[in-house]
Design a protein around this motif. Sequence first.
Motif, PDB file in Angstrom:
ATOM      1  N   GLU A  93       0.862  -1.178   0.000  1.00 41.91           N
ATOM      2  CA  GLU A  93       0.000   0.000   0.000  1.00 41.91           C
ATOM      3  C   GLU A  93       0.897   1.226   0.000  1.00 41.91           C
ATOM      4  N   ILE A 102      -3.119   3.786  -2.366  1.00 48.77           N
ATOM      5  CA  ILE A 102      -3.224   2.864  -3.497  1.00 48.77           C
ATOM      6  C   ILE A 102      -2.688   1.506  -3.083  1.00 48.77           C
ATOM      7  N   HIS A 103      -3.390   0.448  -3.464  1.00 45.31           N
ATOM      8  CA  HIS A 103      -2.969  -0.922  -3.182  1.00 45.31           C
ATOM      9  C   HIS A 103      -2.572  -1.603  -4.495  1.00 45.31           C
ATOM     10  N   GLY A 104      -1.464  -2.316  -4.452  1.00 41.37           N
ATOM     11  CA  GLY A 104      -1.027  -3.026  -5.645  1.00 41.37           C
ATOM     12  C   GLY A 104       0.419  -3.465  -5.543  1.00 41.37           C
ATOM     13  N   SER A 118      -1.868  -1.103  -9.972  1.00 41.81           N
ATOM     14  CA  SER A 118      -3.017  -1.197  -9.071  1.00 41.81           C
ATOM     15  C   SER A 118      -4.228  -1.766  -9.807  1.00 41.81           C
ATOM     16  N   PRO A 143      -4.319  -8.093  -3.262  1.00 44.06           N
ATOM     17  CA  PRO A 143      -5.242  -6.956  -3.296  1.00 44.06           C
ATOM     18  C   PRO A 143      -6.688  -7.404  -3.424  1.00 44.06           C
TER      19      PRO A 143
END
Length: 221
Positions: A93, A102-104, A118, A143
């Motif tokens: 994150e 943002i997560h990815g 992401s 994710p």
Amino acid sequence: MKHRHPLLDRYVELDISGKSLPIQGKLIDMGQDILVVHNGTQFLYIPLIHVQQLRLAKPDSQEFQVPDLPFEPQNDPISYRKVLMNAKGMFSEIYITGNQSIHGYLTSVMNDFFVFYSPVYHSVVVSLTHLKFLIPYNPNVTPYTLTPEQFPLKPSPITLARTFDQQLRKLIGEFVILDLGENPNKIGVLKSIDQNIIELSTAGGSSVYLHFDHVKTVHLP
């Protein structure tokens, strides 16, 4: 010999640029340009440039067990670039500003920016100077619990340049989203870059001008 910070292994509070509430946790490590805090749940890797204030936390801070670091400890001092290189391919994150998290997966690290993939935004180019912190997740976490089939890592749709400035120039004429689209005036066709001033043509066709140094992220829709 590495200088030991007096607050190392103690519970601290940090005021971070762009974040209204302080971050609390145990100070695990500190290098010349980054520090590591564990908040009882996660490790936060925070570039020092955004640490406005670091202080001892109040005595009522709860004790908690700190797990092993997510990256293999090395003899060399910790550094911002080394953390980014170690985080490549690890579900993470990243926090940019405001409520933008943002997560990815971090996929590429260039001279002064990195690329983050992401499920929501796809390939996002992030300026190194604007990342507030990075949180690596456990290896068994994905994710939004997506399977690899649902969220396959894809190569960036843009050819990568060495610097953030060169990267933006490669996108002149393209429809781009700046700073994750937090402001509708940061979405449009990138018309030109002249002496650090970016011209963007917005939805209504009017031009908006932004200073290059204030652009945090760019991605294609």
